[in-house]
Write a protein that holds these residues in place. Structure first.
Motif, PDB file in Angstrom:
ATOM      1  N   THR A 269     -83.035 -22.094  54.177  1.00 54.61           N
ATOM      2  CA  THR A 269     -83.031 -21.074  53.194  1.00 54.61           C
ATOM      3  C   THR A 269     -81.690 -20.374  52.775  1.00 54.61           C
ATOM      4  N   LEU A 270     -80.963 -20.343  53.870  1.00 59.88           N
ATOM      5  CA  LEU A 270     -79.672 -19.475  53.538  1.00 59.88           C
ATOM      6  C   LEU A 270     -78.954 -20.399  52.651  1.00 59.88           C
ATOM      7  N   ALA A 271     -78.860 -21.617  52.650  1.00 62.76           N
ATOM      8  CA  ALA A 271     -78.278 -22.663  51.729  1.00 62.76           C
ATOM      9  C   ALA A 271     -78.863 -22.350  50.337  1.00 62.76           C
ATOM     10  N   VAL A 272     -80.024 -22.009  50.111  1.00 60.32           N
ATOM     11  CA  VAL A 272     -80.538 -21.795  48.840  1.00 60.32           C
ATOM     12  C   VAL A 272     -80.168 -20.401  48.447  1.00 60.32           C
ATOM     13  N   ILE A 273     -79.792 -19.248  49.237  1.00 61.34           N
ATOM     14  CA  ILE A 273     -79.576 -18.080  48.651  1.00 61.34           C
ATOM     15  C   ILE A 273     -77.709 -18.577  48.228  1.00 61.34           C
ATOM     16  N   ARG A 274     -77.240 -18.880  49.146  1.00 64.35           N
ATOM     17  CA  ARG A 274     -75.637 -19.225  48.878  1.00 64.35           C
ATOM     18  C   ARG A 274     -75.514 -20.175  47.552  1.00 64.35           C
ATOM     19  N   ARG A 275     -76.432 -21.131  47.448  1.00 67.59           N
ATOM     20  CA  ARG A 275     -76.178 -21.944  46.318  1.00 67.59           C
ATOM     21  C   ARG A 275     -76.843 -21.527  44.934  1.00 67.59           C
ATOM     22  N   TYR A 276     -77.759 -20.726  44.987  1.00 64.71           N
ATOM     23  CA  TYR A 276     -78.499 -20.395  43.709  1.00 64.71           C
ATOM     24  C   TYR A 276     -78.894 -18.954  43.491  1.00 64.71           C
ATOM     25  N   HIS A 277     -78.249 -17.934  44.235  1.00 65.06           N
ATOM     26  CA  HIS A 277     -78.560 -16.503  43.933  1.00 65.06           C
ATOM     27  C   HIS A 277     -77.609 -16.395  42.444  1.00 65.06           C
ATOM     28  N   THR A 278     -78.342 -15.633  41.724  1.00 65.38           N
ATOM     29  CA  THR A 278     -78.155 -15.266  40.538  1.00 65.38           C
ATOM     30  C   THR A 278     -76.629 -14.328  40.347  1.00 65.38           C
ATOM     31  N   ASP A 279     -76.545 -13.354  41.443  1.00 68.47           N
ATOM     32  CA  ASP A 279     -75.540 -12.498  41.341  1.00 68.47           C
ATOM     33  C   ASP A 279     -74.939 -12.247  42.710  1.00 68.47           C
ATOM     34  N   PRO A 280     -74.376 -13.378  43.125  1.00 70.68           N
ATOM     35  CA  PRO A 280     -73.337 -13.175  44.609  1.00 70.68           C
ATOM     36  C   PRO A 280     -72.274 -12.328  44.470  1.00 70.68           C
ATOM     37  N   PRO A 281     -71.998 -11.552  45.412  1.00 69.26           N
ATOM     38  CA  PRO A 281     -70.834 -10.817  45.427  1.00 69.26           C
ATOM     39  C   PRO A 281     -69.447 -11.631  45.252  1.00 69.26           C
ATOM     40  N   HIS A 282     -69.557 -12.683  45.363  1.00 70.58           N
ATOM     41  CA  HIS A 282     -68.065 -13.558  45.659  1.00 70.58           C
ATOM     42  C   HIS A 282     -68.642 -15.008  45.187  1.00 70.58           C
ATOM     43  N   ASP A 283     -67.766 -15.778  44.773  1.00 66.22           N
ATOM     44  CA  ASP A 283     -68.067 -17.102  44.677  1.00 66.22           C
ATOM     45  C   ASP A 283     -68.183 -18.000  46.009  1.00 66.22           C
ATOM     46  N   THR A 284     -69.397 -18.495  46.262  1.00 67.43           N
ATOM     47  CA  THR A 284     -69.578 -19.017  47.522  1.00 67.43           C
ATOM     48  C   THR A 284     -68.880 -20.424  47.658  1.00 67.43           C
ATOM     49  N   THR A 285     -68.458 -21.132  46.460  1.00 66.05           N
ATOM     50  CA  THR A 285     -67.825 -22.267  46.656  1.00 66.05           C
ATOM     51  C   THR A 285     -66.266 -21.995  46.980  1.00 66.05           C
ATOM     52  N   GLU A 286     -65.786 -20.995  46.509  1.00 65.01           N
ATOM     53  CA  GLU A 286     -64.616 -20.611  47.011  1.00 65.01           C
ATOM     54  C   GLU A 286     -64.320 -20.027  48.339  1.00 65.01           C
ATOM     55  N   HIS A 287     -65.554 -19.243  48.733  1.00 65.21           N
ATOM     56  CA  HIS A 287     -65.602 -18.595  50.139  1.00 65.21           C
ATOM     57  C   HIS A 287     -66.529 -19.072  50.852  1.00 65.21           C
ATOM     58  N   ARG A 288     -66.349 -20.291  51.166  1.00 66.86           N
ATOM     59  CA  ARG A 288     -67.546 -21.014  52.123  1.00 66.86           C
ATOM     60  C   ARG A 288     -67.585 -20.408  53.450  1.00 66.86           C
ATOM     61  N   LEU A 289     -68.923 -20.258  53.947  1.00 68.87           N
ATOM     62  CA  LEU A 289     -69.038 -19.777  55.334  1.00 68.87           C
ATOM     63  C   LEU A 289     -68.889 -20.587  56.550  1.00 68.87           C
ATOM     64  N   PRO A 290     -68.122 -20.375  57.324  1.00 70.67           N
ATOM     65  CA  PRO A 290     -67.827 -21.206  58.316  1.00 70.67           C
ATOM     66  C   PRO A 290     -69.137 -21.246  59.217  1.00 70.67           C
ATOM     67  N   VAL A 291     -69.364 -22.607  59.691  1.00 74.70           N
ATOM     68  CA  VAL A 291     -70.497 -22.734  60.592  1.00 74.70           C
ATOM     69  C   VAL A 291     -70.188 -23.489  61.713  1.00 74.70           C
ATOM     70  N   HIS A 292     -70.133 -23.039  62.857  1.00 70.95           N
ATOM     71  CA  HIS A 292     -69.713 -23.701  64.298  1.00 70.95           C
ATOM     72  C   HIS A 292     -71.081 -24.085  64.961  1.00 70.95           C
ATOM     73  N   GLY A 293     -71.365 -25.284  65.361  1.00 76.08           N
ATOM     74  CA  GLY A 293     -72.342 -25.859  65.984  1.00 76.08           C
ATOM     75  C   GLY A 293     -72.271 -27.200  66.633  1.00 76.08           C
ATOM     76  N   PRO A 294     -73.250 -27.655  67.277  1.00 76.80           N
ATOM     77  CA  PRO A 294     -73.329 -29.149  67.785  1.00 76.80           C
ATOM     78  C   PRO A 294     -72.782 -30.254  66.766  1.00 76.80           C
ATOM     79  N   SER A 295     -72.469 -31.316  67.502  1.00 76.94           N
ATOM     80  CA  SER A 295     -71.844 -32.247  66.832  1.00 76.94           C
ATOM     81  C   SER A 295     -72.617 -32.888  65.339  1.00 76.94           C
TER      82      SER A 295
END
Length: 270
Positions: A70-96
């Motif tokens: 659901t976080l992916a939905v927000i980052r992909r489809y929010h109609t008025d994000p505060p910044h371009d989410t494709t230029e400011h990708r969120l770093p995700v650190h997790g298992p392999s």
């Protein structure tokens, strides 16, 4: 350094709050740890969901990561994000397997999966045991722990404070390294102590208290108590094994990590 509990119910969301989710903040940097069932709603109630600087996953059981899609939905489809989410990708650190597992959870069909990797809005990084990395003011060291799947605890340090988080784990030697001398140990305590508990899964209140004492931590915060477990009994167990301050975290509670005494700034619970 401030620690905020977005959710702390063990194994699944409970009647009084979401499953696992936390925020750690220092010097204007906001680090999210886990995004279990119900945590995204709690995050939105307190903060802009675009305000995270990085996201950590200790492991990929649903009670720690199911709200990622659901976080992916927000980052992909929010109609008025505060910044371009494709230029400011969120770093995700997790298992392999994180990138693949999240793509499979997100894609609706096998055909869509072929075109889905979520790297348009997320930047995936694989955790490596004992290999530290930096996010803003935080030096983060993942430590492999004992759980039925690939799982890590996190040691998170700034120049003034150190927070150790066990993730989900049974007793193991790695936990002593993880927690050694930390100002605050945020430890899971899923169940009360019994000799016939399954090995390699979770800690009891007794075991969390013993870890805190052996590692010489400043304070012990208990989390991930299962909804069917007696919280008061877990707290009593831990206090019986660790002479320092011990508290049960509560949903919405904010704790100052770098103060000599736990200070709960907000929140509710028992």
């Amino acid at each position: 350094m401030l620690l905020t509990t977005l959710g702390c119910s063990g194994s699944l969301p409970g009647p009084d709050g979401p499953a696992s989710g936390y925020l750690v903040e220092a010097d204007g940097c906001r680090l999210a740890i886990e995004l279990g069932s119900g945590v995204l709603a709690a995050l939105q109630a307190r903060h802009d969901p675009f305000s995270m600087d990085a996201l950590l996953f200790s492991h990929l059981h649903p009670d720690h990561c199911s709200d990622f899609t659901t976080l992916a939905v927000i980052r992909r489809y929010h109609t008025d994000p505060p910044h371009d989410t494709t230029e400011h990708r969120l770093p995700v650190h997790g298992p392999s397997e994180s990138a693949d597992r999240f793509a499979r959870a997100y894609a609706e069909t096998a055909e869509e999966l072929l075109a889905t990797d979520l790297s348009d809005v997320f930047e995936f990084h694989t955790l490596v045991d004992r290999a530290p990395f930096r996010v803003g003011p935080f030096e983060i060291t993942p430590v492999r722990v004992d759980h039925p799947t690939e799982a890590y605890g996190f040691r998170i340090a700034t120049g003034s404070a150190t927070l150790a988080f066990t993730g989900d784990t049974g007793p193991c030697d790695a936990l002593r390294t993880l927690a050694d001398g930390a100002d605050v140990l945020l430890s899971e305590a899923t169940w009360t102590h019994a000799d016939d508990r399954p090995t390699g899964q979770h800690l009891s209140g007794v075991q969390a208290g013993e870890l805190a004492a052996a590692a010489g931590v400043g304070r012990l915060l208990l989390t991930h108590v299962a909804p069917w477990t007696d919280k008061a009994a877990v707290l009593t167990e831990a206090r019986g094994r660790f002479p320092g301050p011990v508290e049960l975290v509560v949903p919405g509670g904010t704790y100052a990590v770098d103060e000599p005494v736990v200070r709960v700034i907000g929140g509710h619970g028992n």
